[in-house]
Design a protein around this motif. Structure first.
Motif, mmCIF file in Angstrom:
data_model
loop_
_atom_site.group_PDB
_atom_site.id
_atom_site.type_symbol
_atom_site.label_atom_id
_atom_site.label_comp_id
_atom_site.label_asym_id
_atom_site.label_seq_id
_atom_site.Cartn_x
_atom_site.Cartn_y
_atom_site.Cartn_z
ATOM 1 N N ARG A 35 0.818 -1.212 0.000
ATOM 2 C CA ARG A 35 0.000 0.000 0.000
ATOM 3 C C ARG A 35 0.857 1.270 0.000
ATOM 4 O O ARG A 35 0.539 2.246 -0.668
ATOM 5 N N THR A 36 1.982 1.246 0.741
ATOM 6 C CA THR A 36 2.837 2.440 0.790
ATOM 7 C C THR A 36 3.428 2.741 -0.587
ATOM 8 O O THR A 36 3.529 3.912 -0.980
ATOM 9 N N ALA A 38 2.091 1.917 -3.500
ATOM 10 C CA ALA A 38 1.002 2.385 -4.355
ATOM 11 C C ALA A 38 0.694 3.861 -4.089
ATOM 12 O O ALA A 38 0.516 4.654 -5.025
ATOM 13 N N ARG A 39 0.645 4.229 -2.805
ATOM 14 C CA ARG A 39 0.366 5.632 -2.469
ATOM 15 C C ARG A 39 1.461 6.555 -2.967
ATOM 16 O O ARG A 39 1.186 7.654 -3.466
ATOM 17 N N VAL A 42 1.125 7.029 -6.778
ATOM 18 C CA VAL A 42 0.002 7.897 -7.128
ATOM 19 C C VAL A 42 0.324 9.357 -6.819
ATOM 20 O O VAL A 42 0.100 10.256 -7.647
ATOM 21 N N SER A 43 0.859 9.617 -5.634
ATOM 22 C CA SER A 43 1.141 11.006 -5.246
ATOM 23 C C SER A 43 2.232 11.611 -6.128
ATOM 24 O O SER A 43 2.138 12.775 -6.526
#
Length: 353
Positions: A35-36, A38-39, A42-43
């Motif tokens: 998840r880290t 992926a975030r 995206v950012s």
């Protein structure tokens, strides 16, 4: 009676809503990543578009005074839906059925499903896209799962690769926002071509009848032979002229963006040489089924467009500098012809004497 005819005339040949829902349903999910990560992807994609366009403006000299805007990060179904809407906006005025055709809804639905299948295939490969017809300012889309998948497959630095992708898509955005006549010109040419193909039922039937043989010939041909085979589908010299202009324009746009993403240089993308080498190798790879689908969908021809357009840009910039190259954006008359794309010196002589 007139209202009925008018309603029939405005029925779309392709059910774009069905295309969007079909493609979104069929498209495969993205990679499984922490998840880290992926975030972060995206950012960074959202934020890097602003820096990327600033670098593109500095290199090209285009877009001074325009607002610097972030891009939109989407997943694969999101790209499918946006692509369907963009194609609808681009072809909506030209793709109309004939009046009094009771099979129109069935044919539109069938075309929508087939288009959705194609969009689902492409949605797992597209890294980003600028859609000049997505609203007043267009939409710059970055497909996060595909960017992450490609970066992992090539084993290149994540931030460098994300910046590299943003440079390419921001160049496309700048082409359409800094050149005020380009959007309308492109849309008019597409409408002219598509209207010529669908202006009467006999024309559509004839086109569909010749399509299988043209595809078979395109698969057998090499280099521009495949394009030549598909060109013969066009019935009139006027249609072929429009096709040639669109082919030359798209080759210029793609090649110019490919040139810029590398020319910005290692100060912005330290791993640019590694990324280019591995990305080029990845473009030409794939299994037998993947290669067949790419050929049928014209993706291999698209790859050749990148190379030809980049070579044209590189030659012209080397001869007359970036400001001299920017003469291509003066008007439709200064765009390179299809012949000049492969003979850039001819364009230099015509435009710069």
């Amino acid at each position: 009676m007139n209202s009925t005819v008018s309603e029939e005339k405005t029925r779309p040949v392709v059910d774009w809503s069905l295309a969007a829902s079909t493609g979104a349903f069929l498209v495969r999910g993205g990679p499984s990543v922490p998840r880290t990560e992926a975030r972060l992807a995206v950012s960074e994609l959202r934020e890097l578009t602003v820096d990327a366009e600033a670098h593109v403006r500095e290199l090209t000299g285009l877009g001074a005074g325009l607002p610097l805007l972030p891009g939109e990060v989407v997943d694969r179904p999101g790209w499918v839906r946006s692509a369907a809407a963009g194609l609808d906006a681009l072809t909506g005025n030209a793709l109309r059925t004939l009046p009094s055709n009771p099979l129109s809804p069935v044919l539109a639905g069938s075309a929508g499903v087939q288009t959705g299948v194609v969009l689902a295939f492409l949605a797992s490969r597209v890294l980003g896209q600028y859609d000049p017809f997505g609203g007043d300012r267009g939409r710059l889309l970055l497909v996060a799962p595909n960017v992450v998948t490609a970066q992992h497959a090539m084993q290149v630095p994540g931030r460098d690769f994300r910046m590299w992708v943003c440079l390419h898509e921001c160049t496309h955005r700048l082409q359409f926002t800094a050149v005020d006549w380009l959007r309308a010109y492109f849309a008019d040419e597409v409408e002219r071509l598509v209207s010529g193909l669908t202006e009467d039922q006999d024309g559509v039937t004839d086109l569909l009848g010749r399509l299988p043989e043209a595809i078979r010939e395109a698969r057998r041909a090499k280099a521009d032979g495949g394009v030549a085979a598909l060109t013969r589908l066009l019935r009139s010299p006027q249609q072929r002229e429009v096709f040639d202009r669109l082919l030359a324009l798209s080759t210029l746009l793609e090649g110019h963006a490919d040139y810029v993403m590398d020319a910005v240089g290692p100060d912005v993308v330290p791993a640019v040489e590694m990324i280019r080498a591995r990305f080029t190798a990845r473009r030409s790879g794939g299994g037998l089924l993947d290669r067949l689908l790419r050929t049928l969908l014209g993706i291999d021809a698209k790859i050749r467009q990148y190379a030809q357009g980049s070579a044209f840009t590189r030659h012209v910039v080397g001869r007359v500098g970036m400001s001299g190259f920017n003469a291509v954006w003066t008007s439709p008359n200064t765009l390179p012809t299809r012949a000049e794309i492969t003979d850039p010196e001819a364009w230099v002589r015509r435009v710069h004497g």
